[in-house]
Write a protein that holds these residues in place. Structure first.
Motif, PDB file in Angstrom:
ATOM      1  N   ARG A  57       0.827  -1.199   0.000  1.00 30.59           N
ATOM      2  CA  ARG A  57       0.000   0.000   0.000  1.00 30.59           C
ATOM      3  C   ARG A  57       0.865   1.255   0.000  1.00 30.59           C
ATOM      4  O   ARG A  57       2.044   1.215   0.346  1.00 30.59           O
ATOM      5  CB  ARG A  57      -0.915   0.000   1.228  1.00 30.59           C
ATOM      6  N   PRO A  89      -9.693   7.233   2.397  1.00 25.26           N
ATOM      7  CA  PRO A  89     -10.398   5.962   2.537  1.00 25.26           C
ATOM      8  C   PRO A  89     -11.062   5.710   3.887  1.00 25.26           C
ATOM      9  O   PRO A  89     -12.129   5.091   3.942  1.00 25.26           O
ATOM     10  CB  PRO A  89      -9.298   4.924   2.270  1.00 25.26           C
ATOM     11  N   HIS A 144     -11.158   1.040  -9.335  1.00 30.28           N
ATOM     12  CA  HIS A 144     -11.767   1.748  -8.207  1.00 30.28           C
ATOM     13  C   HIS A 144     -11.882   0.780  -7.035  1.00 30.28           C
ATOM     14  O   HIS A 144     -12.527  -0.262  -7.146  1.00 30.28           O
ATOM     15  CB  HIS A 144     -13.147   2.285  -8.587  1.00 30.28           C
ATOM     16  N   ALA A 145     -11.246   1.144  -5.930  1.00 28.78           N
ATOM     17  CA  ALA A 145     -11.311   0.290  -4.745  1.00 28.78           C
ATOM     18  C   ALA A 145     -12.768   0.083  -4.334  1.00 28.78           C
ATOM     19  O   ALA A 145     -13.192  -1.030  -4.034  1.00 28.78           O
ATOM     20  CB  ALA A 145     -10.507   0.913  -3.603  1.00 28.78           C
ATOM     21  N   TYR A 146     -13.533   1.170  -4.331  1.00 29.18           N
ATOM     22  CA  TYR A 146     -14.979   1.084  -4.145  1.00 29.18           C
ATOM     23  C   TYR A 146     -15.584   1.208  -5.548  1.00 29.18           C
ATOM     24  O   TYR A 146     -15.550   2.288  -6.145  1.00 29.18           O
ATOM     25  CB  TYR A 146     -15.480   2.214  -3.243  1.00 29.18           C
ATOM     26  N   ASN A 148      -9.561   6.870  -4.306  1.00 30.69           N
ATOM     27  CA  ASN A 148     -10.314   5.671  -4.669  1.00 30.69           C
ATOM     28  C   ASN A 148      -9.894   5.118  -6.020  1.00 30.69           C
ATOM     29  O   ASN A 148     -10.303   4.035  -6.413  1.00 30.69           O
ATOM     30  CB  ASN A 148     -11.823   5.963  -4.697  1.00 30.69           C
ATOM     31  N   PRO A 177     -15.953  -3.498  -1.805  1.00 30.52           N
ATOM     32  CA  PRO A 177     -14.508  -3.229  -1.854  1.00 30.52           C
ATOM     33  C   PRO A 177     -13.711  -4.476  -1.504  1.00 30.52           C
ATOM     34  O   PRO A 177     -14.090  -5.248  -0.618  1.00 30.52           O
ATOM     35  CB  PRO A 177     -14.314  -2.149  -0.788  1.00 30.52           C
ATOM     36  N   ASN A 197      -8.066  -1.608  -0.430  1.00 34.98           N
ATOM     37  CA  ASN A 197      -7.768  -0.217  -0.715  1.00 34.98           C
ATOM     38  C   ASN A 197      -6.267  -0.004  -0.715  1.00 34.98           C
ATOM     39  O   ASN A 197      -5.572  -0.346   0.247  1.00 34.98           O
ATOM     40  CB  ASN A 197      -8.434   0.726   0.290  1.00 34.98           C
ATOM     41  N   THR A 216      -3.606   4.024   2.451  1.00 34.02           N
ATOM     42  CA  THR A 216      -3.929   3.833   3.861  1.00 34.02           C
ATOM     43  C   THR A 216      -3.326   4.941   4.710  1.00 34.02           C
ATOM     44  O   THR A 216      -2.292   5.503   4.373  1.00 34.02           O
ATOM     45  CB  THR A 216      -3.411   2.467   4.359  1.00 34.02           C
TER      46      THR A 216
END
Length: 326
Positions: free
Chosen positions: A3, A67, A161-163, A177, A194, A197, A200
């Motif tokens: 991340r 996030p 897109h994470a979401y 995102n 999701p 992500n 972080t």
């Protein structure tokens, strides 16, 4: 597979992204959202109109939203309406110049109004090099880069897109995102919820994965010299990432790199401590400023902080440590 920490540098890049949006769009996305809202029937789309109004009211915050606040915003503002409702729109055919009707789902209309396609092609590629990201963060198996063309810079990557924007269209242009990824990973991740992500605020969550060579498969390889016997496992100690393997099929993908693991096994058997010491001394004499002997003997970056600099860095570093090559 590593991340990015949301620090001051990354926040400054997000602000630069927001300024680029304001400069690029003479017709603001909020104006287009207002137009979309006005086209929706106040009775049949009452809740959906409220949903769109919440995007308009919170647009400036949404673009830079981090996030850890996604779920709270979803709960507070976007738990109304059905973004999958079909919406009819009148459009003019470019060839015939005649007006026709076109049906799309509401979330697709919202994404259009927020100018995601323009961002993906014209804005994000200009900012991408500043992320210092060279491989897909989902698989660490493919290079990502930006290629200069006559028509302008073009990203050799896709934006995930994470979401997902099909369920969370209000987040479709939120900086934190959007995840640059290889085409394979982006197409593989078909999920409403999701999965992972990339950004972080928690330093302890930067390295959620590691690779492991299955012990019995190593024994079978040593007996047969057949690289196909090698089995690579992806492990995580972080709760909530159990569906990562299901989403991206990492273990199946990495079965194609058994020959890379085989070469690390060869080195681990041949490079004893005295041999490595002689190599390190020779390297130091020829390249006194090299400073990275483990990268030399493994053939890739091995420090966790460097995972995203080159494909397969996580795999090669983890297996090299497991076999005590480094």
């Amino acid at each position: 597979m590593k991340r990015l920490l949301i620090d001051d540098r990354l926040r400054d890049l997000a602000k630069e992204y927001k300024k680029a949006l304001a400069k690029k769009f003479t017709a603001k996305p909020t104006k287009k959202l207002e137009d979309l809202k006005s086209q929706l029937d106040p009775v049949d789309f009452a809740e959906e109109r409220i949903y769109i109004q919440h995007i308009i009211d919170n647009y400036e915050s949404i673009i830079l939203l981090e996030p850890e606040k996604f779920d709270k915003f979803q709960e507070d503002f976007f738990n109304v309406g059905d973004v999958r409702k079909p919406v009819i729109k009148k459009v003019k055919d470019r060839k015939t110049k005649k007006t026709k009707t076109e049906e799309k789902k509401l979330h697709e209309r919202i994404v259009e109004c927020m100018r995601y396609e323009d961002i993906r092609t014209d804005i994000y590629p200009l900012l991408f090099p500043k992320l210092n990201l060279h491989t897909c963060p989902y698989c660490n198996a493919q290079y990502l880069d930006v290629v200069e063309r006559k028509a302008g810079e073009r990203g050799n990557f896709q934006l995930d897109h994470a979401y997902p924007k099909s369920k969370y269209p209000w987040l479709c242009t939120t900086f934190f995102n959007m995840v640059p990824s290889c085409g394979s990973c982006n197409l593989a991740k078909h999920a409403d919820a999701p999965v992972y992500n990339f950004y972080t605020n928690n330093y302890t969550k930067l390295y959620p994965f590691h690779f492991r060579l299955e012990a019995m498969s190593l024994l079978r390889y040593l007996l047969t010299q057949d690289e196909k016997k090698l089995k690579i496992k992806l492990d995580t100690t972080e709760a909530g990432l159990e569906n990562y393997e299901q989403a991206f099929s990492i273990e199946n993908l990495y079965s194609a790199y058994n020959d890379v693991v085989e070469e690390i096994i060869w080195k681990a058997k041949i490079y004893n401590e005295s041999f490595k010491a002689n190599l390190e001394e020779s390297l130091g004499k020829l390249f006194p400023y090299c400073g990275d002997f483990t990268r030399f003997i493994v053939g890739n970056y091995t420090e966790p902080r460097d995972i995203l600099k080159r494909p397969l860095a996580l795999l090669m570093g983890d297996i090299a440590r497991q076999l005590k090559l480094i």
